[in-house]
Motif scaffolding. Structure first.
Motif, short mmCIF file in Angstrom:
data_model
loop_
_atom_site.label_atom_id
_atom_site.label_comp_id
_atom_site.label_asym_id
_atom_site.label_seq_id
_atom_site.Cartn_x
_atom_site.Cartn_y
_atom_site.Cartn_z
N PRO A 65 0.80 -1.24 0.00
CA PRO A 65 0.00 0.00 0.00
C PRO A 65 0.83 1.28 0.00
O PRO A 65 0.30 2.36 0.21
CB PRO A 65 -0.79 -0.13 1.31
CG PRO A 65 0.08 -0.94 2.19
CD PRO A 65 0.98 -1.78 1.35
N GLU A 66 2.13 1.16 -0.25
CA GLU A 66 3.05 2.31 -0.21
C GLU A 66 2.52 3.51 -1.02
O GLU A 66 2.29 3.41 -2.23
CB GLU A 66 4.37 1.82 -0.80
CG GLU A 66 5.50 2.80 -0.77
CD GLU A 66 6.11 2.93 0.60
OE1 GLU A 66 5.62 2.29 1.56
OE2 GLU A 66 7.05 3.72 0.73
N GLU A 108 -3.30 9.69 -2.74
CA GLU A 108 -3.32 10.11 -4.15
C GLU A 108 -4.62 10.85 -4.52
O GLU A 108 -4.56 11.99 -5.02
CB GLU A 108 -3.10 8.89 -5.06
CG GLU A 108 -3.07 9.24 -6.53
CD GLU A 108 -2.76 8.01 -7.38
OE1 GLU A 108 -1.57 7.64 -7.50
OE2 GLU A 108 -3.71 7.40 -7.90
N GLY A 185 -12.78 -1.75 -5.36
CA GLY A 185 -12.79 -2.05 -6.79
C GLY A 185 -11.53 -2.80 -7.17
O GLY A 185 -10.45 -2.51 -6.67
#
Ligand SMILES: C[S@@+](CC[C@H](N)C(=O)[O-])C[C@H]1O[C@@H](n2cnc3c(N)ncnc32)[C@H](O)[C@@H]1O
Length: 415
Positions: A65-66, A108, A185
């Motif tokens: 998950p970085e 992000e 998703g």
């Protein structure tokens, strides 16, 4: 038995054991076996194959998950400009549609939202979908509370504008959070975009590197179908050559790793020959940034080489120009000539590493980055690039060591 598990992970989330490193998968499997008290791998496989819930738990244990805010900052600067242009084109007919997939713990998509708000867009002028296969990271994104690890670059003025410091970290303002719809998703789900309008901007960064080639091609084709004709696809630096090879065109802004759909080619006037094989357009090389002086403040993990402002700048500027023009071989030759004339140099090896990456030769790229680091142990870009490869190869500890070295005060600023 581990091969069965690897195959299951590949079909479920696209994970390629070779690219992430088998040890990462083995570690995750051991972790899950301990968690559910099943010491024999045969028994664990029986449980796993019959339980979607355990499959999800294994996925959670194996994903990387970085992420951090404003990773590759230039891409967000470019996004702000492109979004304003796109809004003008649309003439207010609808809000912009954006997606971050995978979004991990939210850094992000929230960076996208902050970049657009800071560029003067109203929340009603855009909407961001943010998807990830991991429910655990989505939960973190929903909380919106972030520790220092999520803020790895300079400047941090966005943190003052959009966060409140409180016990346990920095809480993101509700105004920014409201711009983003988070949901589960899977990028491999063939029905993922069913019935969805295309997007003006797609961020799909740092996931393709974990897929094998056929999966990368399939996913890129699906993203291309989902990208609006005038839209932009942002991907990770190590994925840029894939985009070029799948017929996307670099938008030509350095360090943005942004691509658009290639313009449709005019239909030739001669009679169609449906059975004849079609030639694909030659791949466009990924854009590579020219050298930039060490003092430039905004980079988190810039791709640019760090060299003192000497005549060497001219040499690397030329190499960058050649590479950006798709003349990889000439760029390569310039580096070799430089080595022959001036002897071993960290900068030359770093560029050979980048050019190897352009050619998708990861092994060779790593070897050159190592040479660059040997000559200049603080070469931030070589450290960062090698770290990204080690991370992808399943050696997160070594990758973290290099990332830390790349962020030491001599070469980069920290918060
Ligand atoms: C390295 S993070 C990338 C986050 C962000 N895009 C970035 O570049 O900072 C990779 C993410 O991909 C997610 N992931 C892995 N396989 C996936 C899949 N098949 N579909 C959607 N997300 C996936 C993981 O859960 C993880 O959060």
């Amino acid at each position: 038995m581990i091969e069965h598990i690897e195959r299951l992970l590949k079909s479920r989330i696209g994970l390629d054991a070779e690219s992430i490193g088998r040890s990462v998968i083995e570690r995750a499997v051991r972790q899950r076996m301990n968690a559910i008290g099943q010491p024999a791998i045969e028994h664990y496989w029986t449980t796993l194959s019959g339980s979607p819930r355990e499959q999800q738990a294994l996925v959670e244990a194996v994903v990387v998950p970085e992420t951090w805010f404003f990773r590759y900052p230039e891409s967000f600067n470019a996004l702000a400009g492109l979004a304003l242009e796109r809004l003008a084109q649309l003439g207010g007919s609808r809000p912009l549609r954006l997606i971050s997939l995978p979004c991990s713990s939210g850094e992000e998509p929230y960076s996208i939202a902050m970049a657009l708000l800071d560029a003067g867009l109203a929340p009603s002028q855009f909407h961001i979908d943010a998807l990830d296969v991991s429910d655990k990271v989505l939960e973190l994104a929903r909380r919106g509370l972030y520790g220092r690890n999520s803020f790895r670059g300079q400047p941090l003025d966005f943190r003052q504008r959009h966060f409140h410091e409180q016990a346990g970290g920095f809480l993101l303002d509700a105004r920014v959070r409201a711009c983003v719809s988070l949901r589960t998703g899977n990028l491999l789900d063939p029905g993922l975009f069913a019935g969805q309008a295309p997007y003006d901007f797609i961020f799909c960064r740092n996931l393709l590197i974990y897929f094998d080639r056929p999966t990368q091609v399939r996913v890129l084709e699906s993203l291309k179908r989902q990208l609006h004709k005038g839209g932009t696809l942002f991907i990770g630096p190590a994925e840029a050559s894939l985009a070029s090879q799948s017929g996307l065109q670099a938008i030509g802004r350095q360090q943005t790793f942004a691509f658009c759909l290639a313009p449709a080619r005019p239909v030739p006037p001669q009679a169609p020959q449906p059975s004849a094989p079609r030639l694909r357009p030659p791949p466009v090389a990924r854009p590579i940034a020219p050298a930039r002086p060490r003092s430039q403040p905004s980079a988190i993990a810039p791709v640019v080489p760090v060299v003192p402002a000497t005549r060497a700048d001219d040499a690397w500027q030329t190499v960058a120009e050649l590479a950006n023009a798709g003349r990889t071989e000439q760029a390569w030759q310039r580096c070799q000539e430089h080595l022959q004339t001036h002897g071993p140099s960290a900068e030359a090896y770093y560029w050979l590493g980048l050019l190897s990456d352009v050619q998708n030769n990861v092994e060779q790229a790593c070897a050159y980055y190592r040479k660059a680091i040997y000559l200049d142990p603080q070469h931030r870009e070589a450290l960062t690039h090698l770290a990204a490869h080690l991370q992808a190869q399943g050696d997160p500890n070594a990758a973290q060591r290099l990332y830390r070295r790349a962020q030491t005060p001599e070469v980069g600023k920290r918060d």
